[in-house]
Design an enzyme around this catalytic site. Structure first.
Site, PDB file in Angstrom:
ATOM      1  N   THR A 207       8.683  -4.267   1.291  1.00 18.71           N
ATOM      2  CA  THR A 207       8.911  -2.867   1.674  1.00 18.71           C
ATOM      3  C   THR A 207      10.422  -2.606   1.798  1.00 18.71           C
ATOM      4  O   THR A 207      11.219  -3.539   1.951  1.00 18.71           O
ATOM      5  CB  THR A 207       8.258  -2.553   3.042  1.00 18.71           C
ATOM      6  OG1 THR A 207       8.923  -3.328   4.046  1.00 18.71           O
ATOM      7  CG2 THR A 207       6.770  -2.873   3.040  1.00 18.71           C
TER       8      THR A 207
ATOM      9  N   GLU B 298       6.645  -5.331  -3.705  1.00 14.14           N
ATOM     10  CA  GLU B 298       7.726  -6.327  -3.887  1.00 14.14           C
ATOM     11  C   GLU B 298       8.651  -6.335  -2.671  1.00 14.14           C
ATOM     12  O   GLU B 298       9.871  -6.466  -2.795  1.00 14.14           O
ATOM     13  CB  GLU B 298       8.471  -6.109  -5.208  1.00 14.14           C
ATOM     14  CG  GLU B 298       7.536  -6.342  -6.396  1.00 14.14           C
ATOM     15  CD  GLU B 298       8.200  -6.692  -7.692  1.00 14.14           C
ATOM     16  OE1 GLU B 298       9.361  -7.141  -7.673  1.00 14.14           O
ATOM     17  OE2 GLU B 298       7.545  -6.533  -8.730  1.00 14.14           O
TER      18      GLU B 298
HETATM   19  C1  LIG Z   1       0.197  -1.364  -5.466  1.00 17.57           C
HETATM   20  C2  LIG Z   1       0.605  -2.661  -4.897  1.00 17.57           C
HETATM   21  C3  LIG Z   1       0.747  -3.766  -5.748  1.00 17.57           C
HETATM   22  C4  LIG Z   1       1.084  -5.007  -5.218  1.00 17.57           C
HETATM   23  N1  LIG Z   1       1.195  -6.085  -6.071  1.00 17.57           N
HETATM   24  C5  LIG Z   1       1.402  -7.318  -5.552  1.00 17.57           C
HETATM   25  C6  LIG Z   1       1.405  -8.474  -6.398  1.00 17.57           C
HETATM   26  O1  LIG Z   1       1.266  -8.373  -7.618  1.00 17.57           O
HETATM   27  N2  LIG Z   1       1.533  -9.696  -5.826  1.00 17.57           N
HETATM   28  C7  LIG Z   1       1.694  -9.860  -4.475  1.00 17.57           C
HETATM   29  O2  LIG Z   1       1.820 -10.996  -4.012  1.00 17.57           O
HETATM   30  N3  LIG Z   1       1.738  -8.773  -3.645  1.00 17.57           N
HETATM   31  C8  LIG Z   1       1.587  -7.526  -4.149  1.00 17.57           C
HETATM   32  N4  LIG Z   1       1.597  -6.412  -3.323  1.00 17.57           N
HETATM   33  C9  LIG Z   1       1.773  -6.603  -1.875  1.00 17.57           C
HETATM   34  C10 LIG Z   1       3.098  -6.097  -1.353  1.00 17.57           C
HETATM   35  O3  LIG Z   1       4.158  -6.905  -1.760  1.00 17.57           O
HETATM   36  C11 LIG Z   1       2.965  -5.990   0.156  1.00 17.57           C
HETATM   37  O4  LIG Z   1       2.076  -4.918   0.402  1.00 17.57           O
HETATM   38  C12 LIG Z   1       4.282  -5.735   0.853  1.00 17.57           C
HETATM   39  O5  LIG Z   1       5.086  -6.867   0.792  1.00 17.57           O
HETATM   40  C13 LIG Z   1       4.083  -5.341   2.326  1.00 17.57           C
HETATM   41  O6  LIG Z   1       3.185  -6.162   2.967  1.00 17.57           O
HETATM   42  P1  LIG Z   1       1.995  -5.511   3.814  1.00 17.57           P
HETATM   43  O7  LIG Z   1       1.352  -4.484   2.994  1.00 17.57           O
HETATM   44  O8  LIG Z   1       1.162  -6.615   4.337  1.00 17.57           O
HETATM   45  O9  LIG Z   1       2.718  -4.758   5.005  1.00 17.57           O
HETATM   46  P2  LIG Z   1       3.027  -5.344   6.456  1.00 17.57           P
HETATM   47  O10 LIG Z   1       3.760  -6.619   6.338  1.00 17.57           O
HETATM   48  O11 LIG Z   1       1.772  -5.351   7.252  1.00 17.57           O
HETATM   49  O12 LIG Z   1       4.008  -4.256   7.034  1.00 17.57           O
HETATM   50  C14 LIG Z   1       3.541  -3.041   7.643  1.00 17.57           C
HETATM   51  C15 LIG Z   1       4.750  -2.200   8.018  1.00 17.57           C
HETATM   52  O13 LIG Z   1       5.559  -2.913   8.960  1.00 17.57           O
HETATM   53  C16 LIG Z   1       6.878  -3.012   8.488  1.00 17.57           C
HETATM   54  N5  LIG Z   1       7.436  -4.312   8.887  1.00 17.57           N
HETATM   55  C17 LIG Z   1       6.854  -5.525   8.791  1.00 17.57           C
HETATM   56  N6  LIG Z   1       7.677  -6.472   9.252  1.00 17.57           N
HETATM   57  C18 LIG Z   1       8.826  -5.838   9.639  1.00 17.57           C
HETATM   58  C19 LIG Z   1      10.068  -6.261  10.190  1.00 17.57           C
HETATM   59  N7  LIG Z   1      10.312  -7.562  10.438  1.00 17.57           N
HETATM   60  N8  LIG Z   1      11.002  -5.342  10.446  1.00 17.57           N
HETATM   61  C20 LIG Z   1      10.782  -4.033  10.181  1.00 17.57           C
HETATM   62  N9  LIG Z   1       9.632  -3.561   9.659  1.00 17.57           N
HETATM   63  C21 LIG Z   1       8.671  -4.453   9.392  1.00 17.57           C
HETATM   64  C22 LIG Z   1       6.776  -2.930   6.966  1.00 17.57           C
HETATM   65  O14 LIG Z   1       7.984  -2.496   6.380  1.00 17.57           O
HETATM   66  C23 LIG Z   1       5.666  -1.896   6.830  1.00 17.57           C
HETATM   67  O15 LIG Z   1       6.200  -0.610   6.964  1.00 17.57           O
HETATM   68  C24 LIG Z   1       1.292  -5.146  -3.833  1.00 17.57           C
HETATM   69  C25 LIG Z   1       1.183  -4.032  -2.988  1.00 17.57           C
HETATM   70  C26 LIG Z   1       0.840  -2.799  -3.506  1.00 17.57           C
HETATM   71  C27 LIG Z   1       0.728  -1.628  -2.581  1.00 17.57           C
END
Ligand SMILES: Cc1cc2nc3c(=O)[nH]c(=O)nc-3n(C[C@H](O)[C@H](O)[C@H](O)COP(=O)(O)OP(=O)(O)OC[C@H]3O[C@@H](n4cnc5c(N)ncnc54)[C@H](O)[C@@H]3O)c2cc1C
Length: 428
Positions: free
Chosen positions: A409, A407
């Site tokens: 990070t 939801e």
């Molecule tokens: C168990 C689980 C359940 C989930 N359920 C759902 C769901 O039901 N529906 C749904 O739509 N999504 C869901 N998600 C997805 C979740 O919301 C995303 O994983 C989350 O928003 C982060 O996106 P990402 O994993 O692509 O990380 P990325 O966007 O690739 O980020 C990687 C890292 O970079 C950092 N980062 C990225 N951009 C910036 C910035 N501008 N400034 C500083 N740091 C930054 C992030 O904080 C992170 O540490 C789920 C994820 C998990 C793990």
């Protein structure tokens, strides 16, 4: 009579004398109503007697979805908490939902995730932005617990930068045709109704070019892809969703065409508050276990609770719980007021929207990091016993870290908070 105070009848408790700690909501700034206190108590009793023993984890394979536990919780009305009674819900608002999420979070983070994906981000936005048909046809079965919901925003190339989603929605007569792929969708393979964000006009960007659709599980062109094999919350299934010429009737557009990003962000705000409540529940559960263990575990002839280093851990966690309890429920009340404005079709001032987003981000960071800290302290306190399967602490360790990621990070939450402050948001 001089010197003798007249007994004052409290309008809320209906009796004379000062309110009890229970009536005062354990010292919260706002008071839980008798109905809310009863909800919390009965939910806890129900979960302890009917659900806790069903919680287990399969470490091999993809984890086992806790069907029996979910069914019992649905029958108990737990999956319809914030929805008004006239649409099949419990009518307990966001505060009621958070109270229940807190109790569920104390029992199992996978169950809290299933509940949150269904309620906070799957069902609530359909109630908030949907019309009467959506509320009767889709929200009612979700709230009554005969159907399960999910929310699909994240894509392989759009996570934190959700505005860059690529799943396309093209109008074709009375239908929309969806093409694309969603990943990390909690409940995605189990849900009857999935709220899907897709690009309806790529020339307009996220604000104006994204629309929210409800995809029903048997729609042609919709398929569940792979299931994630996760380190934690393994009993909550997380699915890839594939849309290949998936035809969605125009009646399944939620809100206005082009307003899907606002639908998604509004859902995520409330979702973060309830997620924080679940983390708060996990903290309380851990504190209880730590107190119990430190009283019983004896070293050098004395309980380890006699050591100051142990006492400080307990005190520190109690402080974090006290702080989070206040901010979580204060924020839940704010979300409640905000959501009712939206549901009733009133205009929502931009300043209120920003305040809700900032506070929901703050409680998400605060409570999830408290839970992450608490599980590390608990593991340390329990010594070797902590890494044993039987205590569930090692599972908690794998579970709690994930709350800091989904939801949005915690890094992204900090951006939401600071951007609003810099923009001049009225903080105090
Ligand atoms: C168990 C689980 C359940 C989930 N359920 C759902 C769901 O039901 N529906 C749904 O739509 N999504 C869901 N998600 C997805 C979740 O919301 C995303 O994983 C989350 O928003 C982060 O996106 P990402 O994993 O692509 O990380 P990325 O966007 O690739 O980020 C990687 C890292 O970079 C950092 N980062 C990225 N951009 C910036 C910035 N501008 N400034 C500083 N740091 C930054 C992030 O904080 C992170 O540490 C789920 C994820 C998990 C793990």
């Amino acid at each position: 009579m001089e010197g003798q105070a007249r007994p004052v009848v409290d309008a809320r408790t209906g009796r004379a004398g000062p309110p009890t700690a229970e009536e005062l909501g354990h010292g919260m700034r706002f008071r839980l109503t008798p109905e809310q206190r009863l909800l919390k108590k009965t939910t806890r009793e129900f979960l302890e007697s009917e659900v806790r023993h069903l919680v287990k984890e399969d470490k091999h394979g993809h984890g086992v979805f806790p069907e029996a536990a979910v069914k019992k919780m649905q029958e108990q009305g737990i999956f319809g908490m914030p929805i008004p009674r006239k649409y099949g819900g419990a009518g307990m608002g966001e505060v009621g939902y958070c109270l229940v999420a807190e109790e569920v979070g104390a029992v199992d983070s996978s169950l809290a995730t299933i509940l949150g994906a269904h309620t906070g981000i799957g069902m609530a936005p359909i109630w908030l932005f949907g019309n009467e048909d959506h509320r009767e046809r889709i929200v009612r079965p979700l709230a009554e617990g005969t159907a399960l919901g999910a929310f699909a925003l994240t894509e392989p190339t759009a996570g934190s930068d959700a505005a860059r989603i690529k799943t396309r929605a093209d109008r074709d007569g009375d239908e929309w045709v969806l093409n694309g792929r969603k990943i990390w969708c909690s409940n995605g393979d189990r849900a009857d109704y999935i709220l899907v964000m897709a690009v309806s006009d790529p020339t307009l960007g996220a604000h104006g070019g994204v629309t929210a659709f409800v995809v029903e599980k048997d729609f042609p062109g919709f398929q569940v892809g792979s299931i994630e094999d996760k380190m934690g919350i393994r009993s909550s299934s997380t699915a890839e969703l594939v849309f290949q010429d998936c035809r969605v009737p125009k009646e399944n557009v939620i809100g206005k065409v082009g307003e899907g990003f606002i639908v998604a962000l509004t859902a995520l705000d409330g979702g973060r508050a309830s997620l924080a409540a679940g983390a708060l529940g996990a903290c309380k559960e851990l504190l209880g276990r730590m107190i119990d263990f430190s009283r019983k575990r004896r070293r050098a002839g004395r309980p380890i609770a006699d050591n100051q280093a142990v006492q400080w851990k307990l005190a520190e966690l109690a402080i974090k719980i006290f702080q989070n309890q206040h901010i979580v429920y204060d924020t839940a009340q704010l979300v409640d007021r905000y959501y009712h404005l939206i549901a009733e079709g009133h205009p929502v001032p931009r300043a209120l929207r920003d305040e809700v987003s900032r506070k929901c981000a703050m409680v998400k960071v605060s409570a999830s990091e408290a839970a992450g800290w608490a599980i590390e302290q608990a593991l340390e306190l329990f010594g070797a016993a902590g890494v044993r399967d039987a205590w569930d602490l090692e599972r908690g360790f794998r579970d709690e870290i994930i709350i800091e990621i989904f939801e949005g990070t915690n890094e992204i939450q900090r951006l939401i908070i600071s951007r609003d402050l810099i923009k001049g948001g009225n903080f105090w």
